[in-house]
Motif scaffolding. Structure first.
Motif, short mmCIF file in Angstrom:
data_model
loop_
_atom_site.label_atom_id
_atom_site.label_comp_id
_atom_site.label_asym_id
_atom_site.label_seq_id
_atom_site.Cartn_x
_atom_site.Cartn_y
_atom_site.Cartn_z
N VAL A 67 68.12 -32.31 23.96
CA VAL A 67 67.83 -31.35 25.03
C VAL A 67 67.31 -32.13 26.22
N GLU A 68 67.94 -31.97 27.35
CA GLU A 68 67.45 -32.56 28.59
C GLU A 68 67.61 -31.49 29.65
N SER A 69 66.51 -30.89 30.01
CA SER A 69 65.12 -31.04 29.62
C SER A 69 64.55 -29.68 29.25
N ASP A 358 74.22 -42.72 32.48
CA ASP A 358 73.44 -41.88 33.38
C ASP A 358 74.04 -42.02 34.78
N HIS A 359 74.68 -40.99 35.24
CA HIS A 359 75.33 -40.98 36.56
C HIS A 359 76.56 -41.90 36.57
N GLY A 360 77.37 -41.69 37.57
CA GLY A 360 78.54 -42.54 37.76
C GLY A 360 78.95 -42.40 39.20
N GLY A 374 76.33 -37.33 41.08
CA GLY A 374 75.95 -38.26 40.01
C GLY A 374 76.65 -37.95 38.70
N TYR A 375 77.16 -36.73 38.59
CA TYR A 375 77.68 -36.28 37.29
C TYR A 375 79.16 -35.93 37.33
N SER A 376 79.92 -36.62 38.18
CA SER A 376 81.37 -36.42 38.16
C SER A 376 81.92 -37.09 36.90
#
Ligand code: DNO
Length: 406
Positions: A67-69, A358-360, A374-376
């Protein structure tokens, strides 16, 4: 190492099949639609879990591994009157998650603002876009848009002059965008979105909260929730402050190795653990990620693998390639594998550390698309593939050693 992927729920444009194709098997997500402080019921958790874990025949199984967050209410961070009710709902959520078979929870203790960037589409030489934190832009916001009381005293006269110049170069829509990036929040944040006026009054709640006070409030919180986590078998993994230093006069107390030492000593239980966020800690040149991965190994319940590039002013940074950044990613992955081997030697079945890219960068077909910054998909797919290569190579070397009986 369990390869995981952050998914923002049914509305995420990156689907569960995309995640399967990226090669991840663990899902990192939260009930993002719930208000901070509201207890998550077992029905709600089970419904989300079923969405993740029920697949069409023949499809790769996925599981909700992290779980985040579960966000921590600001009333807990400042210990506002009546904050105990939010501690109670937090414990309730932990119990309900455990009852549904979910045993790892990431959270953070950043006052008011979660992860912060000033530029969500910084052009790289390749044409791809990265996230960036520009200290001059941030100072321009603090000094001249927010007009925070006391902001002048937090900056040198050179910084103020640079910020003034930076502000002059921004048109109205760029100023609005900068403000939204900072106070309306980025995807997956565990804090509330604010308007400028709302933000100013929220800031006032922190005027009497010193770093020592905030740290104590965090310890008080952990003294309540860690025993519950231990009882129901949940590992808590605190996420560091991103970036790891005070912002807008707000204290931040999870920024370096010494902060972690104090925290783990104050509530000394393996369930009081860490999200080793390489990109976050890596913003500070004095954070040696490889030695932190070794020192805190037994407490690492989750890892975010991404690198950043620090810029010349020592404060600005942008998100670099997963393997070509200021972080020694190979050394860090090696340290995590060593920790897993230590757990295996202890006979633990739950030795695996969930990691996620984490991110890309926003790249290829994702350019021009509306994506979660960040989350593509494609940039993270590339990041995960590169990290998987490192894991495979390092584990192969280990296997050879075993085969040769060394
Ligand atoms: C950003 C993330 C953060 C993180 C929270 C953890 O990309 O790392 O949103 O999830 O700070 O509580």
């Amino acid at each position: 190492m369990e390869q995981t992927w952050r998914w923002f729920g049914p509305g995420d444009s990156v689907s569960l099949d995309h995640i399967r194709q990226a090669g991840a098997t663990g899902i990192v997500t939260a009930l993002h639609e719930k208000a901070t402080g509201e207890e998550w019921s077992q029905e709600e958790i089970l419904a989300r879990k079923a969405l993740i874990e029920t697949q069409a025949p023949g499809r790769t199984p996925l599981r909700w591994s992290m779980v985040e967050s579960v966000p921590v209410h600001d009333d807990i961070k400042v210990q506002a009157p009546g904050f105990e009710r939010y501690v109670a709902t937090y414990c309730g959520t932990l119990r309900n998650l455990a009852a549904c078979g979910i045993d790892r929870v990431c959270y953070n203790f950043m006052p008011l603002i979660d992860w912060t960037r000033t530029d969500l589409a910084y052009q790289l030489p390749s044409g791809a876009a990265a996230l960036r934190f520009d200290a001059d832009l941030f100072a321009a916001f603090d000094l001249f848009i927010l007009e925070r009381e006391g902001a002048q005293a937090d900056h040198t006269s050179e910084q103020i002059a640079r910020a003034e110049k930076t502000l002059a170069g921004l048109d109205e829509s760029q100023r609005r965008k900068l403000t939204a990036n900072i106070i309306a929040g980025l995807p997956g944040r565990a804090t509330e979105a604010h308007t400028l006026d709302g933000f100013r009054s929220a800031l006032e709640r922190y005027t009497l909260v010193s770093p020592e006070r905030l740290r104590q409030n965090l310890v008080d919180f952990l003294k309540q929730v860690v025993p519950v986590a231990a009882e129901v078998g949940i590992r808590l993994a605190i996420h560091p402050d991103d970036p790891p230093r005070p912002l807008l006069g707000l204290p931040r107390v999870v920024s370096c190795a010494e902060d972690l030492r104090l925290l783990f000593k104050a509530v000394d239980h393996p369930c009081n653990g860490l999200t080793l966020c390489v990109g976050t800690f890596g913003v500070r040149a004095d954070n040696n990620l490889t030695s932190m991965a070794c020192e805190f190994g037994p407490r690492i319940h989750f890892a975010h693998l991404r690198g950043i590039k620090r810029e010349a002013d020592g404060l600005s940074f942008y998100e670099g390639e997963h393997l070509a950044s200021d972080a020694d990613m190979v050394g860090i992955v090696q340290a995590l594998l060593t920790e897993e081997n230590r757990r295996i030697a202890e006979g633990r079945e739950d030795y695996s550390i969930p990691i996620r890219p984490d991110h890309g960068h926003q790249m290829l077909d994702d350019l021009g698309k509306a994506v979660n910054p960040g989350y593509s998909a494609i940039g993270r797919l590339k990041g995960l593939a590169e990290i998987r290569g490192v894991i495979t190579a390092l584990s192969y070397k280990d296997r050879l050693r075993v085969n040769q009986g060394a």
